[in-house]
Scaffold this active site. Structure first.
Site, PDB file in Angstrom:
ATOM      1  N   ASN A   1       0.754  -1.048   0.019  1.00 63.58           N
ATOM      2  CA  ASN A   1      -0.183   0.164   0.357  1.00 63.58           C
ATOM      3  C   ASN A   1       0.783   1.114  -0.288  1.00 63.58           C
ATOM      4  O   ASN A   1       1.491   1.359   1.279  1.00 63.58           O
ATOM      5  CB  ASN A   1      -0.846   0.061   1.546  1.00 63.58           C
ATOM      6  CG  ASN A   1      -1.779   1.181   1.585  1.00 63.58           C
ATOM      7  OD1 ASN A   1      -1.957   2.194   0.115  1.00 63.58           O
ATOM      8  ND2 ASN A   1      -2.165   1.377   2.669  1.00 63.58           N
TER       9      ASN A   1
ATOM     10  N   LYS B   1       0.141   4.193   0.081  1.00 63.93           N
ATOM     11  CA  LYS B   1      -0.862   5.616   0.946  1.00 63.93           C
ATOM     12  C   LYS B   1      -0.224   6.451  -0.364  1.00 63.93           C
ATOM     13  O   LYS B   1      -0.374   6.464  -1.543  1.00 63.93           O
ATOM     14  CB  LYS B   1      -0.343   5.294   1.963  1.00 63.93           C
ATOM     15  CG  LYS B   1      -0.540   4.107   2.930  1.00 63.93           C
ATOM     16  CD  LYS B   1       0.386   4.535   3.947  1.00 63.93           C
ATOM     17  CE  LYS B   1       0.081   2.881   4.665  1.00 63.93           C
ATOM     18  NZ  LYS B   1      -0.036   3.481   6.064  1.00 63.93           N
TER      19      LYS B   1
ATOM     20  N   HIS C   1      -9.942   1.320   5.021  1.00 62.27           N
ATOM     21  CA  HIS C   1      -8.600   1.677   5.391  1.00 62.27           C
ATOM     22  C   HIS C   1      -8.136   2.719   6.665  1.00 62.27           C
ATOM     23  O   HIS C   1      -9.332   3.141   6.083  1.00 62.27           O
ATOM     24  CB  HIS C   1      -7.140   1.691   4.649  1.00 62.27           C
ATOM     25  CG  HIS C   1      -6.084   1.964   5.339  1.00 62.27           C
ATOM     26  ND1 HIS C   1      -5.258   3.077   6.237  1.00 62.27           N
ATOM     27  CD2 HIS C   1      -4.871   1.620   4.642  1.00 62.27           C
ATOM     28  CE1 HIS C   1      -4.098   2.516   6.066  1.00 62.27           C
ATOM     29  NE2 HIS C   1      -3.870   1.078   5.539  1.00 62.27           N
TER      30      HIS C   1
ATOM     31  N   GLU D   1      -6.948   4.584   7.587  1.00 59.74           N
ATOM     32  CA  GLU D   1      -6.965   6.228   7.533  1.00 59.74           C
ATOM     33  C   GLU D   1      -7.850   6.826   6.817  1.00 59.74           C
ATOM     34  O   GLU D   1      -8.535   7.890   7.430  1.00 59.74           O
ATOM     35  CB  GLU D   1      -4.936   6.127   6.537  1.00 59.74           C
ATOM     36  CG  GLU D   1      -4.415   5.772   7.876  1.00 59.74           C
ATOM     37  CD  GLU D   1      -3.164   5.579   6.757  1.00 59.74           C
ATOM     38  OE1 GLU D   1      -3.226   5.757   5.792  1.00 59.74           O
ATOM     39  OE2 GLU D   1      -2.158   5.085   7.622  1.00 59.74           O
TER      40      GLU D   1
ATOM     41  N   GLU E   1      -6.062  -4.810  10.510  1.00 63.12           N
ATOM     42  CA  GLU E   1      -5.158  -4.430  10.540  1.00 63.12           C
ATOM     43  C   GLU E   1      -5.340  -3.439  11.924  1.00 63.12           C
ATOM     44  O   GLU E   1      -5.579  -2.541  11.902  1.00 63.12           O
ATOM     45  CB  GLU E   1      -4.835  -3.453   9.648  1.00 63.12           C
ATOM     46  CG  GLU E   1      -4.749  -3.644   8.530  1.00 63.12           C
ATOM     47  CD  GLU E   1      -3.745  -2.924   7.276  1.00 63.12           C
ATOM     48  OE1 GLU E   1      -3.097  -3.424   6.494  1.00 63.12           O
ATOM     49  OE2 GLU E   1      -4.776  -1.972   7.325  1.00 63.12           O
TER      50      GLU E   1
ATOM     51  N   GLY F   1       1.689   1.569  10.520  1.00 65.54           N
ATOM     52  CA  GLY F   1       3.081   2.992  10.610  1.00 65.54           C
ATOM     53  C   GLY F   1       3.488   3.222  11.919  1.00 65.54           C
ATOM     54  O   GLY F   1       4.592   4.476  12.074  1.00 65.54           O
TER      55      GLY F   1
ATOM     56  N   SER G   1       3.125  -2.675  10.559  1.00 66.59           N
ATOM     57  CA  SER G   1       4.751  -2.469  10.214  1.00 66.59           C
ATOM     58  C   SER G   1       5.181  -3.511   9.778  1.00 66.59           C
ATOM     59  O   SER G   1       6.359  -4.431  10.676  1.00 66.59           O
ATOM     60  CB  SER G   1       4.881  -2.171  11.732  1.00 66.59           C
ATOM     61  OG  SER G   1       4.133  -0.498  12.163  1.00 66.59           O
TER      62      SER G   1
END
Ligand code: PEP
Length: 283
Positions: free
Chosen positions: A26, A28, A128, A130, A200, A206, A245
């Site tokens: 990904n 991003k 996701h 985010e 996730e 991250g 991660s």
């Protein structure tokens, strides 16, 4: 969603040997078209090397492996066409990072499934964390996006996961149950296994704080059992990925867990070398 008096328990025995591993990178908010073209050129070379044989089959070098992973790249809208033509014929899957559930309409700034298909896109990341946390993505919208993607011929990658506070408060299962059930609610039982589900944990995305293999296995097994509440057959076939991660040096122990069928990789996918090493760990 069919009713089950005892949702998500007990988990079905894992059958990871029969599921093809899947490693998705990904990007991003990274990747101009020039960067994307350079990246793809480098990645294809790496995947064609013998030490990445598991992925190499996707790059068409003729090497076969019983557990040859599928490889995907989730890239910004503006890089989709570049990536799709750079990877043409390689078998590497091209994914968008979001889409709107409607085909067209008064939704300024949005992108629909037919628009993605026109660019040669195969899959789409939906929900996701985010998007959920920073851009107000809701489970209700995802309940429409997942079936819309499937109906259009795109493979949905539905992301779910709990915050650190939710985990500490013992709320992980409640959160995952809600996200999985709503996201899949309008998907017919016989299409459930066509959805990829990425577990996730938000606290691991991250942050460099990776879930332990046991934590990741426990949560992915729970996600699989939630699918099993709808269809035992789908639970055995659906692929559940771990994301948070993942790096070349921790991928192996995560990927060997019985209910983990692959990884959604953020930061470490920006370097084709480290991404290819993660792909190789999935063989
Ligand atoms: C992600 O973007 O889905 C992700 C898991 O990111 P990272 O690997 O950087 O934690």
């Amino acid at each position: 969603m069919s009713e089950n008096p005892n949702p998500a328990h007990p988990a079905e025995p894992a059958a990871s040997g029969s599921r093809t591993p899947y490693i998705a990178g990904n990007w991003k908010l990274w990747g101009t078209r020039a960067q994307a073209a350079e990246y793809c050129e480098r990645l294809l070379k790496l995947l064609a090397q013998p030490e990445a044989a598991g992925s190499a089959g996707r790059a068409g070098n003729g090497i076969t492996s019983r557990r040859r992973p599928e490889v995907g790249l989730c890239v910004p809208y503006t890089a989709l066409e570049t990536v799709s033509s750079a990877l043409a014929g390689s078998g590497v899957i091209v994914a968008a990072q979001n889409m709107h559930q409607a085909e067209s309409g008064a939704y300024t700034g949005e992108i629909s499934a037919p628009m993605l298909l026109e660019l040669g896109v195969d899959a789409v990341v939906l929900g996701h964390s985010e998007r959920r946390q920073l851009f107000g993505e809701t489970d209700r919208a995802l309940g429409e996006k997942v079936p819309a993607a499937l109906e259009a011929g795109l493979q949905p990658i539905l992301c779910v996961g709990e915050t650190e506070e939710e985990r500490e408060a013992g709320d992980m299962e409640r959160k995952l149950r809600h996200q999985v059930q709503e996201g899949l609610e309008q998907v017919a039982d016989d299409r459930l296994a066509d959805v990829l589900i990425a577990y996730e944990p938000i606290w691991a995305i991250g942050t460099g704080k990776v879930a332990t293999p046991d934590q990741a296995q426990e949560a992915t097994s729970f996600v699989r059992a939630l699918v099993g509440d709808r269809s035992k057959d789908a639970a055995e076939r659906v692929r559940v990925l771990y994301g948070g991660s993942v790096k070349p040096d921790n991928a192996g122990e995560i990927l060997e867990q019985a209910d983990i069928d692959g990884a959604l990789v953020g930061g470490a996918s920006l370097d084709p070398d480290s991404f290819a090493r993660i792909v190789a760990a999935a063989e």
